[in-house]
Write a protein that holds these residues in place. Sequence first.
Motif, short mmCIF file in Angstrom:
data_model
loop_
_atom_site.label_atom_id
_atom_site.label_comp_id
_atom_site.label_asym_id
_atom_site.label_seq_id
_atom_site.Cartn_x
_atom_site.Cartn_y
_atom_site.Cartn_z
N ARG A 7 0.83 -1.20 0.00
CA ARG A 7 0.00 0.00 0.00
C ARG A 7 0.87 1.26 0.00
O ARG A 7 0.60 2.21 -0.73
CB ARG A 7 -0.91 -0.03 1.24
CG ARG A 7 -1.87 1.10 1.33
CD ARG A 7 -3.05 0.87 0.40
NE ARG A 7 -3.43 2.16 -0.16
CZ ARG A 7 -3.88 2.34 -1.38
NH1 ARG A 7 -4.04 1.32 -2.18
NH2 ARG A 7 -4.19 3.52 -1.83
N ARG A 8 1.93 1.25 0.84
CA ARG A 8 2.84 2.40 0.89
C ARG A 8 3.52 2.62 -0.46
O ARG A 8 3.69 3.76 -0.90
CB ARG A 8 3.91 2.20 1.98
CG ARG A 8 3.41 2.47 3.39
CD ARG A 8 4.55 2.53 4.39
NE ARG A 8 5.33 1.29 4.45
CZ ARG A 8 5.07 0.27 5.27
NH1 ARG A 8 4.04 0.34 6.11
NH2 ARG A 8 5.84 -0.79 5.28
N THR A 9 3.92 1.54 -1.12
CA THR A 9 4.56 1.64 -2.44
C THR A 9 3.61 2.28 -3.44
O THR A 9 3.99 3.19 -4.18
CB THR A 9 4.98 0.24 -2.94
OG1 THR A 9 5.86 -0.34 -1.98
CG2 THR A 9 5.70 0.32 -4.27
N VAL A 10 2.37 1.81 -3.46
CA VAL A 10 1.38 2.36 -4.40
C VAL A 10 1.12 3.83 -4.09
O VAL A 10 1.06 4.67 -5.00
CB VAL A 10 0.07 1.54 -4.35
CG1 VAL A 10 -1.03 2.22 -5.14
CG2 VAL A 10 0.31 0.14 -4.88
N ASP A 11 0.96 4.16 -2.79
CA ASP A 11 0.72 5.56 -2.41
C ASP A 11 1.87 6.45 -2.86
O ASP A 11 1.65 7.57 -3.35
CB ASP A 11 0.53 5.67 -0.89
CG ASP A 11 -0.79 5.06 -0.43
OD1 ASP A 11 -1.65 4.79 -1.29
OD2 ASP A 11 -0.95 4.85 0.80
N GLU A 12 3.08 5.99 -2.69
CA GLU A 12 4.26 6.78 -3.08
C GLU A 12 4.29 6.98 -4.60
O GLU A 12 4.59 8.08 -5.08
CB GLU A 12 5.54 6.08 -2.61
CG GLU A 12 6.82 6.82 -2.94
CD GLU A 12 6.94 8.18 -2.26
OE1 GLU A 12 7.60 9.06 -2.83
OE2 GLU A 12 6.35 8.36 -1.17
N LYS A 13 3.95 5.93 -5.35
CA LYS A 13 3.92 6.06 -6.81
C LYS A 13 2.86 7.07 -7.26
O LYS A 13 3.10 7.88 -8.15
CB LYS A 13 3.62 4.69 -7.46
CG LYS A 13 4.81 3.76 -7.49
CD LYS A 13 4.36 2.40 -7.99
CE LYS A 13 5.52 1.50 -8.27
NZ LYS A 13 5.99 1.58 -9.64
N VAL A 14 1.68 7.01 -6.63
CA VAL A 14 0.61 7.95 -6.96
C VAL A 14 1.07 9.38 -6.66
O VAL A 14 0.88 10.29 -7.48
CB VAL A 14 -0.68 7.61 -6.19
CG1 VAL A 14 -1.70 8.74 -6.30
CG2 VAL A 14 -1.26 6.30 -6.68
N TYR A 15 1.71 9.57 -5.51
CA TYR A 15 2.19 10.89 -5.10
C TYR A 15 3.22 11.42 -6.10
O TYR A 15 3.15 12.56 -6.55
CB TYR A 15 2.78 10.82 -3.70
CG TYR A 15 3.43 12.10 -3.25
CD1 TYR A 15 2.66 13.19 -2.85
CD2 TYR A 15 4.81 12.24 -3.25
CE1 TYR A 15 3.26 14.37 -2.46
CE2 TYR A 15 5.43 13.41 -2.87
CZ TYR A 15 4.64 14.48 -2.47
OH TYR A 15 5.23 15.65 -2.09
N ARG A 16 4.20 10.56 -6.48
CA ARG A 16 5.25 10.98 -7.42
C ARG A 16 4.63 11.31 -8.79
O ARG A 16 5.04 12.26 -9.46
CB ARG A 16 6.31 9.89 -7.62
CG ARG A 16 7.12 9.52 -6.40
CD ARG A 16 7.92 10.61 -5.79
NE ARG A 16 8.72 11.37 -6.70
CZ ARG A 16 9.20 12.59 -6.45
NH1 ARG A 16 8.96 13.16 -5.28
NH2 ARG A 16 9.93 13.23 -7.32
N GLY A 17 3.63 10.52 -9.18
CA GLY A 17 2.95 10.78 -10.46
C GLY A 17 2.28 12.14 -10.46
O GLY A 17 2.33 12.87 -11.46
N ARG A 18 1.63 12.49 -9.35
CA ARG A 18 0.95 13.79 -9.26
C ARG A 18 1.96 14.94 -9.30
O ARG A 18 1.70 15.98 -9.91
CB ARG A 18 0.11 13.86 -7.99
CG ARG A 18 -1.13 13.02 -8.08
CD ARG A 18 -2.03 13.19 -6.87
NE ARG A 18 -3.18 12.30 -7.00
CZ ARG A 18 -3.74 11.69 -5.98
NH1 ARG A 18 -3.29 11.89 -4.75
NH2 ARG A 18 -4.76 10.90 -6.17
N VAL A 19 3.09 14.75 -8.62
CA VAL A 19 4.13 15.78 -8.62
C VAL A 19 4.59 16.03 -10.05
O VAL A 19 4.73 17.17 -10.50
CB VAL A 19 5.32 15.36 -7.73
CG1 VAL A 19 6.54 16.25 -7.97
CG2 VAL A 19 4.93 15.40 -6.27
#
Length: 140
Positions: A117-129
């Motif tokens: 879950r943390r990995t997916v959340d981090e990927k989503v965050y980086r994608g938005r940035v």
Amino acid sequence: MLTISRNIAIDENELTFKFIRASGPGGQNVNKVASAVQLRFDVAHSPSLPGPVKNRLIKLAGRRISEEGVLVIEAKRFREQGKNRQDAIDRLVALVARALVVPRARKKTAPTKASKRRTVDEKVYRGRVKQRRGRVRGEE
């Protein structure tokens, strides 16, 4: 007999010594005296070592082992032939002792749900940035 452990010993008849001239400093002495030692030990055909230890020793030896399975250790640290001979023997004993250690098998582990879950959340965050790095649209 070279004693490696309680149940493994190498017969000194299995070792071959060749005395060569050492390179490096030493003046005329270097050109006259064969003080360096080449120790040869036929790992592949040695009756003293069990199969798994032979395999680990061959892997540990790396480029010091020939295609025929002969381990070559060169010792030229000292200016005396006797000390270099003992140094080569000591290095062989240390190498065989390292080969005796059975590596622990790696346990396969699966990532936890929380880490996924943390990995997916981090990927989503980086994608938005990265999405926000686009061209700025101003009012025209």
